[in-house]
Structures are given as structure tokens and as C-alpha cells.
Scaffold this active site. Structure first.
Site, mmCIF file in Angstrom:
data_model
loop_
_atom_site.group_PDB
_atom_site.id
_atom_site.type_symbol
_atom_site.label_atom_id
_atom_site.label_comp_id
_atom_site.label_asym_id
_atom_site.label_seq_id
_atom_site.Cartn_x
_atom_site.Cartn_y
_atom_site.Cartn_z
ATOM 1 N N LYS A 142 8.087 -24.075 -8.703
ATOM 2 C CA LYS A 142 7.240 -23.411 -7.745
ATOM 3 C C LYS A 142 7.233 -24.013 -6.416
ATOM 4 O O LYS A 142 7.299 -23.371 -5.170
ATOM 5 C CB LYS A 142 5.902 -23.147 -8.330
ATOM 6 N N GLN A 190 -2.666 -23.721 -12.867
ATOM 7 C CA GLN A 190 -1.669 -23.581 -13.853
ATOM 8 C C GLN A 190 -2.138 -23.470 -15.237
ATOM 9 O O GLN A 190 -3.131 -24.308 -15.718
ATOM 10 C CB GLN A 190 -0.507 -24.645 -14.055
ATOM 11 N N ASP A 223 -2.383 -15.356 -8.514
ATOM 12 C CA ASP A 223 -1.949 -14.707 -9.883
ATOM 13 C C ASP A 223 -2.572 -13.503 -9.951
ATOM 14 O O ASP A 223 -2.070 -12.919 -11.243
ATOM 15 C CB ASP A 223 -2.576 -15.953 -10.868
#
Length: 294
Positions: free
Chosen positions: A54, A98, A121
Site C-alpha cells: 500500500k 489494517q 475503507d
């Protein structure tokens, strides 16, 4: 019939290039670059690799990329404090914590603590509610990637019978909302659904996101159906090693489907690409810019 493969790597590369060009335009207009901060709790090897990738792709797109690594013993209160600090940081446009988190931390409490405007997200209840109501929102990355792949493959979603197998907040529910917004007729199947093969046989579009290796068989599918396989399952090989397979039995499905995503190389590469798009979108919303104008 032999299905046409949907090359997620190629589509994702094109999306990343598009985002990079739009980031350049955003920088020229605002004098700043969108910023993404990823928070990693613990040292799960798979999560560490994912977070590293990422960071690489965020920087390649011309954005600011920061990582906060916390020990496995981090308490929920400590993680909440980090999230609140990032919420207040004007240089941070996107926050991603995460998953999975250690057992002592309530995942839903962390998701709910993230500023919805920075929730790249797309999991905050505010964003989930906006998506369900058809209002502009930050959309979960994997479902967004599924829709982009369907579009790039030339699949006509409007009016199609679409079957979503799986009802998680990560994929199943949001992708069903996106399909509805695109004027598909949507059925959501799950572990309690009766006669899944019959449901598959009626579907023009099948999105498999149930987490069961090779569960969906080719003989279940309607000839010519579009199949998007979200599953990523590691199964043993005869030599003692492992291999990745999806939720769809690819060898049989490829003989019946019209278009299909492979595993790996299908939906997976789209997730980070869509994360970058979401970060740019969040930055635009915060600066009062229409993302489509870039």
C-alpha cells in the site's frame, strides 16, 4: 464455451495511472498532496506485506504515505487515541486501520471512531448507510473494484439478474448495494440459502465472496454468465506446499462462464488501486472539489 479472462492486474494498473494523473491535477489546484495513513497493530506477516505494498503504490501515485506500527499488546484505548489524533490531523485525508486486529480490540469500535470523511475503507456506519440509500459515499475498496471490473469487461449490469454469494460488511452487502444502484436485480445468498445451484443458474452476474474454496461449480452457472471471484483461499498441494484458489471452481467455471476473474490476478489487484482512488476522493470532498472535475 471458454470464458474470457478479466485481467485484474491490467485494469488495476490503468486505474493507478489514472489516479496518479488526477493527483497531479489536485496538487496543481490545491498546492498539497492527498495523504493516507495506515495503522498496523502487531506483526502479522501477511498484513505487513499488504501494508508495505500500500505504501509503495500510494507514493507511486504521488500521494503522501505514512505508516504507524503499534505492538501486538496495544490496548483499545491506545488505538482509539491514535485514531482521534489522525482524525484531527489536517494533513491526513485517509485513515486505514489494517485488519485483523488483536483479540483485545473491538474492531467495530475502531471503525466507528474513524472520521467518516477519512474512512477510505468505506466501513463506517455513516458511509455504509449512505451507500445503502444511494447517496455519495466512500465505498469499500473490493466491492468498488468488482464493479470496475464488470464495467471494463463490458458487462451490462442494468437489468441483469445478479447473485451475490456472501453477506459480509466487507464485500457482500456493499457490492449488493452497488449493483442495485446500477439497476441490477439483486439476490444475496448465504449459508442459510436453499438450493444455491438453482440460484446460480438464474444469474447473469455471480459475485462469489463466501470464503469457501472452489465452492461454486461450473455446472451451476448460467451459460455466458459474468463471474467475479472475490475469494482468496490457500489450500494444500500434494507436495506439501500451498496454492491460492478462489470461491469458484475455476477449471469447470471457465467452460461455462462468459467472462471470469482468475485467482490470483483478478479482484485482488483492484483493492489497493481502489484505496488510492478513495483517498483522492476523500481529499477532494474535504477541499470542496468535485472528484469528477480532475
Amino acid at each position: 464455451m471458454s470464458a474470457t479472462l478479466i485481467d485484474g492486474k491490467t485494469v488495476a494498473a490503468g486505474l493507478r495511472a489514472e489516479v496518479a494523473a488526477r493527483v497531479t491535477a489536485f496538487h496543481a489546484k490545491t498546492g498539497r498532496r492527498p495523504g493516507l495513513t495506515v495503522v498496523l497493530v502487531g506483526s502479522d506477516p501477511a498484513s505487513e506485506v499488504y501494508v508495505r505494498n500500500k505504501g509503495i503504490q500510494t507514493r507511486e501515485a504521488g500521494m503522501r504515505s505514512d505508516e504507524i506500527k503499534l505492538p501486538e499488546t496495544t490496548t483499545q484505548a491506545e488505538l482509539l487515541a491514535v485514531v482521534q489524533t489522525l482524525n484531527a490531523d489536517a494533513a491526513v485525508d485517509g485513515i486505514l486501520v489494517q485488519m485483523p486486529l488483536p483479540g483485545q480490540i473491538d474492531t467495530q469500535a475502531i471503525i466507528a471512531a474513524i472520521d467518516p470523511a477519512k474512512d477510505v475503507d468505506g466501513l463506517h456506519p455513516v458511509n455504509a448507510g449512505r451507500l445503502a440509500q444511494g447517496i455519495d459515499a466512500l465505498v469499500p475498496c473490493t466491492p468498488l473494484g468488482c464493479m470496475i471490473l464488470l464495467d471494463k469487461a463490458g458487462v451490462a449490469v442494468a437489468g441483469a439478474n445478479a447473485l451475490v454469494i456472501g453477506r459480509s460488511i466487507l464485500v457482500g452487502r456493499p457490492v449488493a448495494s452497488l449493483l442495485l444502484a446500477a439497476n441490477a436485480t439483486v439476490t444475496v445468498a448465504h449459508s442459510k440459502s436453499r438450493d444455491l445451484p438453482a440460484l446460480c443458474g438464474q444469474a447473469d452476474i455471480v459475485i462469489a465472496a463466501v470464503g469457501r474454496p472452489e465452492m461454486v461449480r461450473g455446472e451451476w452457472l448460467k451459460p455466458g454468465a459474468a463471474v467475479i471471484d472475490v475469494g482468496i483461499n490457500r489450500v494444500p498441494k500434494e507436495d506439501g506446499k500451498t496454492r491460492l484458489v478462489g470461491d469458484v471452481h475455476f477449471a469447470s467455471a471457465v467452460e461455462t462462464a462468459g467472462v471470469i476473474t482468475p485467482v490470483p490476478g483478478g479482484v485482488g489487484p483492484m483493492t489497493i488501486a481502489c484505496l488510492l482512488q478513495n483517498t483522492l476522493t476523500a481529499a477532494c470532498f474535504r477541499d470542496g472539489i468535485d472528484p469528477k472535475s480532475l
